[in-house]
Design a protein around this motif. Sequence first.
Motif, PDB file in Angstrom:
ATOM      1  N   ARG A  69       0.860  -1.182   0.000  1.00 43.79           N
ATOM      2  CA  ARG A  69       0.000   0.000   0.000  1.00 43.79           C
ATOM      3  C   ARG A  69       0.890   1.224   0.000  1.00 43.79           C
ATOM      4  N   VAL A  70       0.567   2.184  -0.871  1.00 37.90           N
ATOM      5  CA  VAL A  70       1.233   3.483  -0.855  1.00 37.90           C
ATOM      6  C   VAL A  70       0.118   4.509  -0.820  1.00 37.90           C
ATOM      7  N   ALA A  71       0.122   5.368   0.195  1.00 40.49           N
ATOM      8  CA  ALA A  71      -0.957   6.340   0.359  1.00 40.49           C
ATOM      9  C   ALA A  71      -0.460   7.508   1.196  1.00 40.49           C
ATOM     10  N   ASP A  72      -1.353   8.474   1.386  1.00 44.96           N
ATOM     11  CA  ASP A  72      -1.001   9.614   2.227  1.00 44.96           C
ATOM     12  C   ASP A  72      -0.900   9.161   3.681  1.00 44.96           C
ATOM     13  N   THR A  73      -0.341  10.011   4.509  1.00 42.18           N
ATOM     14  CA  THR A  73      -0.196   9.686   5.928  1.00 42.18           C
ATOM     15  C   THR A  73      -1.361  10.217   6.758  1.00 42.18           C
ATOM     16  N   VAL A  74      -2.314  10.915   6.120  1.00 40.06           N
ATOM     17  CA  VAL A  74      -3.445  11.505   6.836  1.00 40.06           C
ATOM     18  C   VAL A  74      -4.594  10.504   6.953  1.00 40.06           C
ATOM     19  N   VAL A  75      -4.988   9.912   5.831  1.00 41.79           N
ATOM     20  CA  VAL A  75      -6.071   8.933   5.814  1.00 41.79           C
ATOM     21  C   VAL A  75      -5.432   7.558   5.671  1.00 41.79           C
ATOM     22  N   TRP A  76      -5.180   6.902   6.782  1.00 36.23           N
ATOM     23  CA  TRP A  76      -4.442   5.643   6.781  1.00 36.23           C
ATOM     24  C   TRP A  76      -5.170   4.605   7.584  1.00 36.23           C
ATOM     25  N   PRO A  77      -5.247   3.358   7.226  1.00 36.42           N
ATOM     26  CA  PRO A  77      -4.727   2.778   6.002  1.00 36.42           C
ATOM     27  C   PRO A  77      -5.697   2.969   4.845  1.00 36.42           C
ATOM     28  N   PRO A  78      -5.187   2.942   3.618  1.00 33.15           N
ATOM     29  CA  PRO A  78      -6.071   3.058   2.460  1.00 33.15           C
ATOM     30  C   PRO A  78      -6.869   1.768   2.286  1.00 33.15           C
ATOM     31  N   PRO A  79      -8.009   1.839   1.610  1.00 31.72           N
ATOM     32  CA  PRO A  79      -8.848   0.649   1.464  1.00 31.72           C
ATOM     33  C   PRO A  79      -8.372  -0.339   0.398  1.00 31.72           C
ATOM     34  N   THR A  80      -7.391   0.052  -0.405  1.00 31.19           N
ATOM     35  CA  THR A  80      -6.928  -0.823  -1.480  1.00 31.19           C
ATOM     36  C   THR A  80      -5.408  -0.915  -1.496  1.00 31.19           C
ATOM     37  N   SER A  81      -4.911  -1.915  -2.211  1.00 32.36           N
ATOM     38  CA  SER A  81      -3.467  -2.065  -2.364  1.00 32.36           C
ATOM     39  C   SER A  81      -3.017  -1.339  -3.635  1.00 32.36           C
ATOM     40  N   THR A  82      -1.733  -1.063  -3.713  1.00 31.82           N
ATOM     41  CA  THR A  82      -1.147  -0.441  -4.892  1.00 31.82           C
ATOM     42  C   THR A  82      -0.587  -1.510  -5.829  1.00 31.82           C
ATOM     43  N   ILE A  83       0.029  -2.540  -5.256  1.00 29.61           N
ATOM     44  CA  ILE A  83       0.598  -3.663  -6.024  1.00 29.61           C
ATOM     45  C   ILE A  83       0.348  -4.954  -5.254  1.00 29.61           C
ATOM     46  N   ASN A  84       0.049  -6.012  -5.986  1.00 27.24           N
ATOM     47  CA  ASN A  84      -0.083  -7.354  -5.413  1.00 27.24           C
ATOM     48  C   ASN A  84       0.914  -8.284  -6.107  1.00 27.24           C
ATOM     49  N   TRP A  85       1.401  -9.299  -5.388  1.00 27.55           N
ATOM     50  CA  TRP A  85       2.208 -10.328  -6.029  1.00 27.55           C
ATOM     51  C   TRP A  85       1.835 -11.675  -5.425  1.00 27.55           C
ATOM     52  N   TYR A  86       2.175 -12.749  -6.149  1.00 30.17           N
ATOM     53  CA  TYR A  86       1.715 -14.074  -5.751  1.00 30.17           C
ATOM     54  C   TYR A  86       2.780 -15.159  -5.794  1.00 30.17           C
ATOM     55  N   ALA A  87       4.021 -14.818  -6.164  1.00 29.06           N
ATOM     56  CA  ALA A  87       5.057 -15.849  -6.271  1.00 29.06           C
ATOM     57  C   ALA A  87       6.430 -15.265  -5.963  1.00 29.06           C
ATOM     58  N   ASP A  88       7.379 -16.151  -5.724  1.00 27.84           N
ATOM     59  CA  ASP A  88       8.764 -15.746  -5.486  1.00 27.84           C
ATOM     60  C   ASP A  88       9.373 -15.180  -6.765  1.00 27.84           C
ATOM     61  N   GLY A  89      10.273 -14.209  -6.597  1.00 21.53           N
ATOM     62  CA  GLY A  89      11.081 -13.711  -7.700  1.00 21.53           C
ATOM     63  C   GLY A  89      10.398 -12.768  -8.669  1.00 21.53           C
ATOM     64  N   GLN A  90       9.236 -12.261  -8.334  1.00 19.30           N
ATOM     65  CA  GLN A  90       8.544 -11.360  -9.245  1.00 19.30           C
ATOM     66  C   GLN A  90       9.072  -9.929  -9.126  1.00 19.30           C
ATOM     67  N   THR A  91       8.983  -9.187 -10.240  1.00 24.81           N
ATOM     68  CA  THR A  91       9.190  -7.749 -10.265  1.00 24.81           C
ATOM     69  C   THR A  91       7.946  -7.161 -10.920  1.00 24.81           C
ATOM     70  N   VAL A  92       7.241  -6.284 -10.201  1.00 28.80           N
ATOM     71  CA  VAL A  92       5.972  -5.724 -10.667  1.00 28.80           C
ATOM     72  C   VAL A  92       5.995  -4.221 -10.401  1.00 28.80           C
ATOM     73  N   ALA A  93       5.464  -3.438 -11.355  1.00 26.89           N
ATOM     74  CA  ALA A  93       5.401  -1.982 -11.184  1.00 26.89           C
ATOM     75  C   ALA A  93       3.977  -1.494 -11.429  1.00 26.89           C
ATOM     76  N   ASN A  94       3.641  -0.354 -10.831  1.00 25.49           N
ATOM     77  CA  ASN A  94       2.325   0.237 -10.993  1.00 25.49           C
ATOM     78  C   ASN A  94       2.438   1.742 -10.784  1.00 25.49           C
ATOM     79  N   LEU A  95       1.629   2.496 -11.520  1.00 23.09           N
ATOM     80  CA  LEU A  95       1.561   3.938 -11.355  1.00 23.09           C
ATOM     81  C   LEU A  95       0.570   4.262 -10.244  1.00 23.09           C
ATOM     82  N   ALA A  96       0.920   5.194  -9.373  1.00 19.72           N
ATOM     83  CA  ALA A  96       0.020   5.608  -8.296  1.00 19.72           C
ATOM     84  C   ALA A  96       0.001   7.125  -8.214  1.00 19.72           C
ATOM     85  N   ILE A  97      -1.187   7.684  -8.100  1.00 25.96           N
ATOM     86  CA  ILE A  97      -1.339   9.114  -7.831  1.00 25.96           C
ATOM     87  C   ILE A  97      -1.861   9.222  -6.415  1.00 25.96           C
TER      88      ILE A  97
END
Length: 153
Positions: free
Chosen positions: A94-122
């Motif tokens: 989760r990547v979010a502001d520090t005011v409203v914490w925790p956010p209700p959704t995740s920014t990135i999910n992964w499911y196995a060893d050795g993965q590299t995953v990227a996502n844009l977040a505003i």
Amino acid sequence: MTVLTRRTLLRTAPVALAGAVVLGKASSAQAIEVSGGTLALVTPFRVLDTRERAGALKYAVGDAEGITIPDLATLHGVVLNVTIADTEGSGFVRVADTVVWPPPTSTINWYADGQTVANLAIVHTHGEAKVAVQLGGRGGKAHVILDVLGYVT
């Protein structure tokens, strides 16, 4: 709903941003007028890379940290590329502001060893100069990398 990616931001076509339409073409270090504000893209720079820390320790489930973003204190938000690398197990970040914490959704999910995953977040930051990063899931670990791509004023 428009999915906002770096490719979308760099196209000449109008892009919806929180209900506002971009009026110009985006390029590196250029401000784009939007209804109610401005999206200013910058030359990307890194604010977090856990691979470069002493001991190169990965985040583990439950780990959280506030990351200071330069020049953000008077702005409304930040555009981030969030990457996880060298994953273990499964989990989410989760990547979010520090005011409203925790956010209700995740920014990135992964499911196995050795993965590299990227996502844009505003991230809406409520005028704070920080974003919060937290790892969740069931026993997973991962390196976390944050690159700033722009600001929202």
